[in-house]
Design a protein around this motif. Structure first.
Motif, mmCIF file in Angstrom:
data_model
loop_
_atom_site.group_PDB
_atom_site.id
_atom_site.type_symbol
_atom_site.label_atom_id
_atom_site.label_comp_id
_atom_site.label_asym_id
_atom_site.label_seq_id
_atom_site.Cartn_x
_atom_site.Cartn_y
_atom_site.Cartn_z
ATOM 1 N N ARG A 1 0.822 -1.212 0.000
ATOM 2 C CA ARG A 1 0.000 0.000 0.000
ATOM 3 C C ARG A 1 0.855 1.260 0.000
ATOM 4 O O ARG A 1 0.813 2.068 0.938
ATOM 5 N N PHE A 2 1.623 1.393 -1.061
ATOM 6 C CA PHE A 2 2.423 2.607 -1.221
ATOM 7 C C PHE A 2 1.499 3.823 -1.337
ATOM 8 O O PHE A 2 0.388 3.718 -1.850
ATOM 9 N N PRO A 3 1.918 4.991 -0.869
ATOM 10 C CA PRO A 3 1.111 6.209 -1.064
ATOM 11 C C PRO A 3 0.877 6.470 -2.550
ATOM 12 O O PRO A 3 1.735 6.187 -3.396
ATOM 13 N N ARG A 4 -0.279 7.021 -2.861
ATOM 14 C CA ARG A 4 -0.651 7.229 -4.271
ATOM 15 C C ARG A 4 0.324 8.151 -5.000
ATOM 16 O O ARG A 4 0.588 7.964 -6.180
ATOM 17 N N TRP A 5 0.862 9.136 -4.282
ATOM 18 C CA TRP A 5 1.734 10.104 -4.953
ATOM 19 C C TRP A 5 3.043 9.472 -5.386
ATOM 20 O O TRP A 5 3.739 10.017 -6.246
ATOM 21 N N THR A 6 3.396 8.308 -4.809
ATOM 22 C CA THR A 6 4.649 7.657 -5.190
ATOM 23 C C THR A 6 4.502 6.799 -6.446
ATOM 24 O O THR A 6 5.509 6.476 -7.076
ATOM 25 N N LEU A 7 3.267 6.446 -6.805
ATOM 26 C CA LEU A 7 3.078 5.523 -7.931
ATOM 27 C C LEU A 7 3.563 6.100 -9.266
ATOM 28 O O LEU A 7 4.241 5.396 -10.024
ATOM 29 N N PRO A 8 3.249 7.365 -9.610
ATOM 30 C CA PRO A 8 3.809 7.897 -10.867
ATOM 31 C C PRO A 8 5.331 7.915 -10.875
ATOM 32 O O PRO A 8 5.965 7.630 -11.909
ATOM 33 N N VAL A 9 5.926 8.224 -9.747
ATOM 34 C CA VAL A 9 7.389 8.227 -9.669
ATOM 35 C C VAL A 9 7.935 6.826 -9.874
ATOM 36 O O VAL A 9 8.902 6.603 -10.630
#
Length: 201
Positions: free
Chosen positions: A36-44
């Motif tokens: 469950r990584f934070p959503r803001w890290t997914l594009p990175v």
């Protein structure tokens, strides 16, 4: 002009590269969902994945035919990706999930073992020491009271016999002892010991 064998070799390497890209992508996707990584890290993380995949493909291509880009390169890469998602995607996802659960179980087992072998014995030892100290203190006070009760008659007799000598000496020493403030110092020391005892036990 590249030979036919080199072309097939390069295509095979690209096929393996496509399979590897699929394995890494599925692994990354499962891990990001499970942890469950934070959503803001997914594009990175997506950008990092595609950069890493491009570098990997280029490195394999350079090792295969010195970096020459031909149509069969894209065909092999595309065929590898499609073959992976057609044949291997589900087993790989299950394997990655199993590995994650195995790691979690190992971590839980390690934490539980540490608690049972290290933490709980220390807590039990601390409680045992507290009980022994409390019992020893109570026993010491009890014995001291008994000793004082036994000694009291002799002390009264001695004080009665030595009274004529002690009274003049006490009248002479009394003011000097009062100036040293023994009682205040004793009360302060006693209060500090009691506070330390309550804090520790």
């Amino acid at each position: 002009m590249t030979s036919l064998s080199l072309q097939f070799f390069t295509m095979g390497m690209m096929l393996l590269s496509g399979i590897g890209m699929g394995v890494i992508f599925d692994g990354y996707r499962v891990v990001s969902n499970e942890l469950r990584f934070p959503r803001w890290t997914l594009p990175v993380l997506d950008m990092v994945y595609w950069l890493a995949a491009a570098l990997l493909v280029f490195r394999v291509l350079y090792a295969s035919n010195y970096g020459e880009v031909r149509a069969y390169v894209f065909i092999g890469l595309l065929f590898g990706v499609l073959s992976y998602y057609w044949l291997l995607s589900r087993p790989v996802i299950r394997i990655v999930k199993w590995v994650i659960e195995a790691v979690r179980a190992l971590i839980r087992f390690t934490v539980r073992t540490f608690e049972l072998l290290i933490v709980k014995p220390i807590i039990l030892l601390y409680r045992l020491v507290r009980v022994l100290i409390g019992f020893g203190t109570a026993l010491t006070i009890f014995l001291l009271k008994i000793v004082l009760q036994l000694v009291r008659p002799f002390w009264l007799l001695l004080r009665f016999l030595l009274g004529p000598l002690i009274r003049p000496l006490w009248r002479w020493l009394g003011p000097k002892l009062a100036s040293l403030k023994f009682k205040e110092r004793w009360d302060k020391l006693q209060s500090g010991v009691i506070k330390l005892w309550k804090r520790l036990f």
